[in-house]
Design a protein around this motif. Structure first.
Motif, PDB file in Angstrom:
ATOM      1  N   GLY A  35      96.728  76.436  -9.515  1.00 19.94           N
ATOM      2  CA  GLY A  35      98.053  76.861  -9.384  1.00 19.94           C
ATOM      3  C   GLY A  35      98.436  77.907 -10.631  1.00 19.94           C
ATOM      4  N   LEU A  36      99.359  77.317 -11.500  1.00 20.80           N
ATOM      5  CA  LEU A  36      99.628  78.266 -12.603  1.00 20.80           C
ATOM      6  C   LEU A  36      98.726  78.211 -13.873  1.00 20.80           C
ATOM      7  CD1 LEU A  36     103.536  77.119 -13.006  1.00 20.80           C
ATOM      8  CD2 LEU A  36     102.363  79.079 -11.838  1.00 20.80           C
ATOM      9  N   VAL A  37      97.506  77.376 -13.725  1.00 20.43           N
ATOM     10  CA  VAL A  37      96.653  77.566 -14.527  1.00 20.43           C
ATOM     11  C   VAL A  37      95.366  78.165 -13.670  1.00 20.43           C
ATOM     12  CG1 VAL A  37      97.016  75.503 -16.040  1.00 20.43           C
ATOM     13  CG2 VAL A  37      95.419  75.345 -14.103  1.00 20.43           C
ATOM     14  N   ALA A  38      95.280  78.824 -12.684  1.00 19.52           N
ATOM     15  CA  ALA A  38      94.386  79.434 -11.876  1.00 19.52           C
ATOM     16  C   ALA A  38      93.784  80.658 -12.673  1.00 19.52           C
ATOM     17  CB  ALA A  38      94.913  79.949 -10.577  1.00 19.52           C
ATOM     18  N   ASN A  73     101.216  87.443 -17.744  1.00 14.25           N
ATOM     19  CA  ASN A  73     100.086  87.493 -18.670  1.00 14.25           C
ATOM     20  C   ASN A  73      99.282  88.975 -19.099  1.00 14.25           C
ATOM     21  OD1 ASN A  73      98.840  85.404 -20.572  1.00 14.25           O
ATOM     22  ND2 ASN A  73      97.110  85.680 -19.344  1.00 14.25           N
ATOM     23  N   VAL A  74      99.033  89.315 -20.141  1.00 14.90           N
ATOM     24  CA  VAL A  74      98.541  90.615 -20.151  1.00 14.90           C
ATOM     25  C   VAL A  74      97.130  90.221 -21.241  1.00 14.90           C
ATOM     26  CG1 VAL A  74      98.514  92.735 -21.410  1.00 14.90           C
ATOM     27  CG2 VAL A  74     100.717  91.639 -20.362  1.00 14.90           C
ATOM     28  N   GLN A  75      96.100  90.434 -20.523  1.00 13.66           N
ATOM     29  CA  GLN A  75      94.886  90.650 -21.231  1.00 13.66           C
ATOM     30  C   GLN A  75      94.102  92.075 -21.858  1.00 13.66           C
ATOM     31  OE1 GLN A  75      93.575  86.937 -18.483  1.00 13.66           O
ATOM     32  NE2 GLN A  75      91.833  87.865 -19.441  1.00 13.66           N
ATOM     33  N   TRP A 132     110.717  92.859 -16.466  1.00  8.72           N
ATOM     34  CA  TRP A 132     109.476  93.917 -16.380  1.00  8.72           C
ATOM     35  C   TRP A 132     108.933  93.201 -15.290  1.00  8.72           C
ATOM     36  CZ3 TRP A 132     108.018  97.354 -19.784  1.00  8.72           C
ATOM     37  CH2 TRP A 132     108.747  97.496 -21.034  1.00  8.72           C
ATOM     38  N   ILE A 133     108.964  92.490 -14.466  1.00  7.21           N
ATOM     39  CA  ILE A 133     108.315  91.867 -13.336  1.00  7.21           C
ATOM     40  C   ILE A 133     108.166  92.840 -12.491  1.00  7.21           C
ATOM     41  CG2 ILE A 133     110.067  90.682 -11.901  1.00  7.21           C
ATOM     42  CD1 ILE A 133     106.639  89.087 -12.748  1.00  7.21           C
ATOM     43  N   GLY A 134     108.931  93.593 -12.153  1.00  6.96           N
ATOM     44  CA  GLY A 134     108.989  94.858 -11.094  1.00  6.96           C
ATOM     45  C   GLY A 134     108.442  96.157 -11.664  1.00  6.96           C
ATOM     46  N   LYS A 135     108.088  96.101 -12.973  1.00 12.02           N
ATOM     47  CA  LYS A 135     107.459  97.534 -13.415  1.00 12.02           C
ATOM     48  C   LYS A 135     105.880  97.748 -13.547  1.00 12.02           C
ATOM     49  CE  LYS A 135     111.224  98.281 -16.603  1.00 12.02           C
ATOM     50  NZ  LYS A 135     111.516  98.587 -18.131  1.00 12.02           N
ATOM     51  N   SER A 136     105.372  98.644 -13.218  1.00  9.86           N
ATOM     52  CA  SER A 136     104.067  99.054 -13.225  1.00  9.86           C
ATOM     53  C   SER A 136     103.243  98.412 -14.276  1.00  9.86           C
ATOM     54  CB  SER A 136     103.773 100.648 -12.956  1.00  9.86           C
ATOM     55  OG  SER A 136     103.872 101.179 -14.415  1.00  9.86           O
ATOM     56  N   LEU A 182      98.718  90.371 -15.356  1.00 12.86           N
ATOM     57  CA  LEU A 182      98.781  89.341 -14.256  1.00 12.86           C
ATOM     58  C   LEU A 182      99.958  88.766 -14.252  1.00 12.86           C
ATOM     59  CD1 LEU A 182      95.897  88.818 -15.846  1.00 12.86           C
ATOM     60  CD2 LEU A 182      95.374  87.420 -13.855  1.00 12.86           C
ATOM     61  N   LYS A 183     100.750  89.105 -13.140  1.00 13.02           N
ATOM     62  CA  LYS A 183     102.325  88.607 -12.739  1.00 13.02           C
ATOM     63  C   LYS A 183     102.149  87.391 -12.016  1.00 13.02           C
ATOM     64  CE  LYS A 183     103.802  93.552 -12.783  1.00 13.02           C
ATOM     65  NZ  LYS A 183     104.392  94.349 -11.751  1.00 13.02           N
ATOM     66  N   THR A 184     103.471  86.443 -12.407  1.00 12.86           N
ATOM     67  CA  THR A 184     103.652  85.300 -11.709  1.00 12.86           C
ATOM     68  C   THR A 184     105.200  85.419 -11.329  1.00 12.86           C
ATOM     69  OG1 THR A 184     101.952  83.883 -12.682  1.00 12.86           O
ATOM     70  CG2 THR A 184     103.585  82.768 -11.444  1.00 12.86           C
TER      71      THR A 184
END
Length: 472
Positions: free
Chosen positions: A37-40, A305-307, A359-363, A395-397
């Motif tokens: 789930g949210l820790v996938a 989340n950004v890596q 930001w969720i809809g941005k590239s 990675l967007k949730t």
């Protein structure tokens, strides 16, 4: 008793584990091809793990620690020095520490605040301490009553200096709930503070030694299956099919890649999906029930989340850090904090962007560019001129934990529902912890207990003409 669980996050996995302990047979159904789930997490084309979030474990997570202890995997937690570390935007590259001494609570946390002279003046420290007394002394009932206020409103009522908010609570609010203090319910942050203040190691932080699907989820799956349960991925729930009396008749699982849909029959059924997914798949007749109508007051908050992988080492700090950035929440150098990701020569930063609504809809490119601009302030001697980016992933949730704004406590449902054979599990359900890994695990345990405490007719297909038996 056979129990079908829709959703393979920590709530569903925890529910399945505790059902097997109670002698029942769970069948867990996860829509995706990966559990958690949210820790996938999953591996990219280079074999690097991509995580949906930066997952820190706290000493004030008793149910998570109990679960891992029962699975024999407590040694997979890498405990860090008992400290909280904040960046100082006004002093680029400078860190401010709240080192917590190993003395009884709450004196350990109070001492760490008194010792810190980088962020708060003595008058601010005193006002801060006085303001927290009502939550400490008057207990959880007081804390729950504060759900009518946002955190910023509560701070002002207590006369706590605005600088305490900008220095500490913005960072804490974004880290714990992914929203700012002017949005978050005071109850949520006060609950976390009470846990940290009441338990000696409550605010101590640990990182898992590797990716959650392998190091946390897989042991739960092994435990469940060894006791006769079943765990299936790539099994998305299509429909909850009802009997005439409104109870669940069966689950319809969508067939993938041309396969036919599948009927899953059980004695009891659990939604361990997110509240948003549950609302989407809720049967029409249930929408008239006041219990289920309350779910309309809950929705997930977006998280990003950004890596970023660099060609050299940026830091040797082995800890979670609070960025105090307008864009970023918390971050860590996973090449230092996590055994599986260890690299002595190069950094891999994992950063949480919050609040993420705008930001969720941005590239991905725009998000990475904005993140690098913030990192240039955190690492002014290395970015952008010295350290080079090897790779970056976003990675967007779109819908993560429920949005903990004021008044939401009244909308959080119990694990048992008015439907005789249907139950809910998830950190959004009513339990003493906020939307978190701990809340998810506790909710799963509570759901298993609710099922065990309710007498449910056990289906016996081979004895269809006989009377059902009951278990208590």
């Amino acid at each position: 008793m056979r129990v079908a669980i829709a959703g393979g996050g920590l709530a569903g996995l925890s529910c399945a584990k505790y059902l097997t302990d109670l002698g029942h047979q769970p069948i867990l159904l996860e829509s995706r091809d990966v559990l958690g789930g949210l820790v996938a997490a999953w591996k990219d084309e280079d074999g690097d793990w991509l995580e949906t979030g930066l997952h820190a474990f706290f000493g004030a997570y008793p149910n998570m620690l109990q679960l891992m202890g029962e699975l024999g995997i407590l040694d997979r937690l890498q405990w860090k020095q008992h400290t909280l570390i904040f960046n100082q935007p006004e002093k680029p590259g400078t860190l401010s520490r709240f080192d917590v001494p190993d003395i009884p609570s709450p004196f350990n946390v109070i001492t760490s605040i008194l010792r810190n002279n980088d962020m708060l003046t003595w008058s601010q420290k005193i006002r801060f301490a006085i303001g927290l007394f009502p939550a400490i002394i008057r207990g959880q009932k007081y804390v729950e009553d504060m759900d009518k206020y946002s955190l910023i409103e509560w701070l002002r009522i207590q006369g706590i200096d605005e600088k305490v908010n900008t220095d500490i609570f913005i960072a804490a609010s974004k880290a714990l709930t992914f929203i700012n203090p002017d949005e978050v319910s005071a109850t949520i942050i006060l609950t976390a503070l009470n846990k940290f203040l009441q338990e000696r190691y409550g605010s101590k932080i640990a990182f898992l030694d590797g990716a959650p699907p392998e190091r946390l989820c897989a042991p739960i799956v092994d435990y469940v299956t060894e006791k006769g349960g079943e765990v299936r991925t790539s099994s998305p729930l299509k429909k909850i099919v009802l009997n005439e009396d409104g109870s669940v008749k069966h689950l319809l699982i969508r067939g993938l890649n041309g396969a036919e849909d599948e009927i899953i029959e059980a004695d009891a059924y659990v939604s361990a999906m997110s509240v948003d997914a549950m609302k989407l798949l809720m049967p029409e007749p249930w929408k008239e029930e006041p219990f289920f109508q309350k779910l309309e007051g809950l929705e997930g908050v977006p998280v990003i989340n950004v890596q970023i992988w660099f060609d050299r080492k940026l830091t040797d700090v082995d800890q979670l850090l609070f960025s105090r950035s307008p864009l970023l929440s918390v971050y860590a150098d996973m090449s230092v904090t996590t055994k599986e990701y260890y690299d002595p020569d190069r950094s891999m930063l994992e950063l949480v962007l919050a609040p993420a609504q705008d930001w969720i809809g941005k590239s991905d490119e725009a998000i990475i560019e904005a993140t690098m601009e913030e990192l240039a302030k955190l690492f002014p001697d290395q970015i952008p001129n010295v350290a080079k980016v090897r790779k970056a992933k976003v990675l967007k949730t779109p819908r993560s934990v429920y949005k903990a704004i004021p008044g939401r406590q009244a909308y959080r449902p119990s694990q048992a529902t008015p439907i005789s054979n249907f139950f809910l599990s998830g950190s959004y359900t009513m339990q003493e912890y906020l939307g978190s890994m701990e809340g998810a695990v506790l909710s799963g345990k509570l759901t298993a207990q609710a099922i065990a405490n309710k007498k449910i007719p056990v289906r016996k297909p081979s004895m269809a003409k006989g009377e059902p038996t009951f278990v208590g």
